[in-house]
Design an enzyme around this catalytic site. Structure first.
Site, PDB file in Angstrom:
ATOM      1  N   LYS A  14       0.827  -1.209   0.000  1.00  0.00           N
ATOM      2  CA  LYS A  14       0.000   0.000   0.000  1.00  0.00           C
ATOM      3  C   LYS A  14       0.864   1.263   0.000  1.00  0.00           C
ATOM      4  CE  LYS A  14      -2.169  -1.154   3.858  1.00  0.00           C
ATOM      5  NZ  LYS A  14      -1.688  -2.495   4.239  1.00  0.00           N
ATOM      6  N   ARG A  89      -9.650   0.478   8.876  1.00  0.00           N
ATOM      7  CA  ARG A  89      -9.257  -0.882   9.242  1.00  0.00           C
ATOM      8  C   ARG A  89     -10.347  -1.595  10.037  1.00  0.00           C
ATOM      9  NH1 ARG A  89      -3.401   0.072   9.031  1.00  0.00           N
ATOM     10  NH2 ARG A  89      -2.290  -1.892   9.218  1.00  0.00           N
ATOM     11  N   ARG A 128      11.607  -6.643   5.056  1.00  0.00           N
ATOM     12  CA  ARG A 128      11.512  -5.263   5.528  1.00  0.00           C
ATOM     13  C   ARG A 128      12.075  -5.138   6.953  1.00  0.00           C
ATOM     14  NH1 ARG A 128       5.699  -2.341   5.354  1.00  0.00           N
ATOM     15  NH2 ARG A 128       5.275  -3.536   7.228  1.00  0.00           N
ATOM     16  N   ARG A 134      11.540  -2.217  11.678  1.00  0.00           N
ATOM     17  CA  ARG A 134      10.310  -1.744  12.343  1.00  0.00           C
ATOM     18  C   ARG A 134       9.925  -2.772  13.397  1.00  0.00           C
ATOM     19  NH1 ARG A 134       5.279  -0.280   8.534  1.00  0.00           N
ATOM     20  NH2 ARG A 134       4.082  -1.419  10.098  1.00  0.00           N
ATOM     21  N   ARG A 145      -0.618  -8.844  13.999  1.00  0.00           N
ATOM     22  CA  ARG A 145      -1.179  -7.925  13.000  1.00  0.00           C
ATOM     23  C   ARG A 145      -2.025  -8.675  11.980  1.00  0.00           C
ATOM     24  NH1 ARG A 145       4.085  -5.505  11.068  1.00  0.00           N
ATOM     25  NH2 ARG A 145       2.890  -4.405   9.485  1.00  0.00           N
TER      26      ARG A 145
END
Ligand code: ADP
Length: 189
Positions: A14, A89, A128, A134, A145
């Site tokens: 996204k 969401r 990532r 992160r 998540r």
């Protein structure tokens, strides 16, 4: 106004595609994940409130998220359109967004869901995590998540489908090809 929702599970791309779309269509990018990370980095009151939830991979409560989003939209009164990335969401967020936009004489133009299978998502986020570190990309937090996505966020899809606003685009392949497929959908609006 061109108001797009870019929808998809964590790691669907996204953020990457939003960057390309805002350049092409002169839209304002509203990423609730980026906004929260900004608050955490700047240690604002809001940042302090949400940092643990985000680190744990849980959703931030709707009331906090919606207020932050509305404030962000209101900061851009001259915008010709927005890309909402990571929002809505939950169905409550989707309903509140509709009410908010209607109040401004506007509406959601369309919702594009990036379709990516579970194995590819896991692979991308592991990558990532190595590159950017992160904290919520750590394997265990990611699991949470993904659970949040399938228990709460997925229900946003039928909400927009019933309004005839939902399109799906394959999120696997070259970034440029995916971008072209997004453009093909948007240019039909
Ligand atoms: P992703 O990689 O899943 O797209 P984001 O950067 O969009 O991640 O969001 C990171 C985290 O910020 C989420 O896991 C959640 O804790 C919080 N968050 C972002 N957007 C929302 C939202 N609309 N509602 C609730 N929590 C949110």
């Amino acid at each position: 106004m061109l108001n797009l929702v870019l929808f998809g599970p964590p790691g669907a791309g996204k953020g990457t595609q939003s960057e390309k779309l805002i350049a092409k269509y002169q839209l304002i990018h509203v990423s609730t994940g980026d906004l929260f990370r900004g608050h955490i980095k700047n240690q604002t009151t809001l940042g302090q409130k949400v940092s643990q939830l985000i680190a744990d991979g849980e959703l931030v409560p709707d009331s906090i998220t919606i207020a932050m989003l509305e404030e962000e939209v209101d900061k851009n009164p001259d915008a010709t359109g927005f890309i909402f990335d990571g929002f809505p969401r939950t169905v409550t967020q989707a309903e509140e967004l509709d009410k908010f936009l209607v109040g401004k004489g506007s509406l959601i133009t369309g919702v594009i869901a990036l379709d990516v299978d579970q194995d590819e998502l896991t692979r991308r986020i592991a990558e990532r995590y190595k590159v950017r570190g992160r904290p919520d990309d750590d394997a265990e937090k990611l699991k949470k998540r993904i659970e949040e996505y399938f228990s709460k966020t997925i229900h946003v899809l039928p909400y927009y489908e019933e309004q005839g606003k939902l399109s799906k685009v394959d999120g696997i392949g070259e970034i440029e090809t995916i971008f072209e497929n997004l453009i093909a959908v948007i240019d039909q609006y």
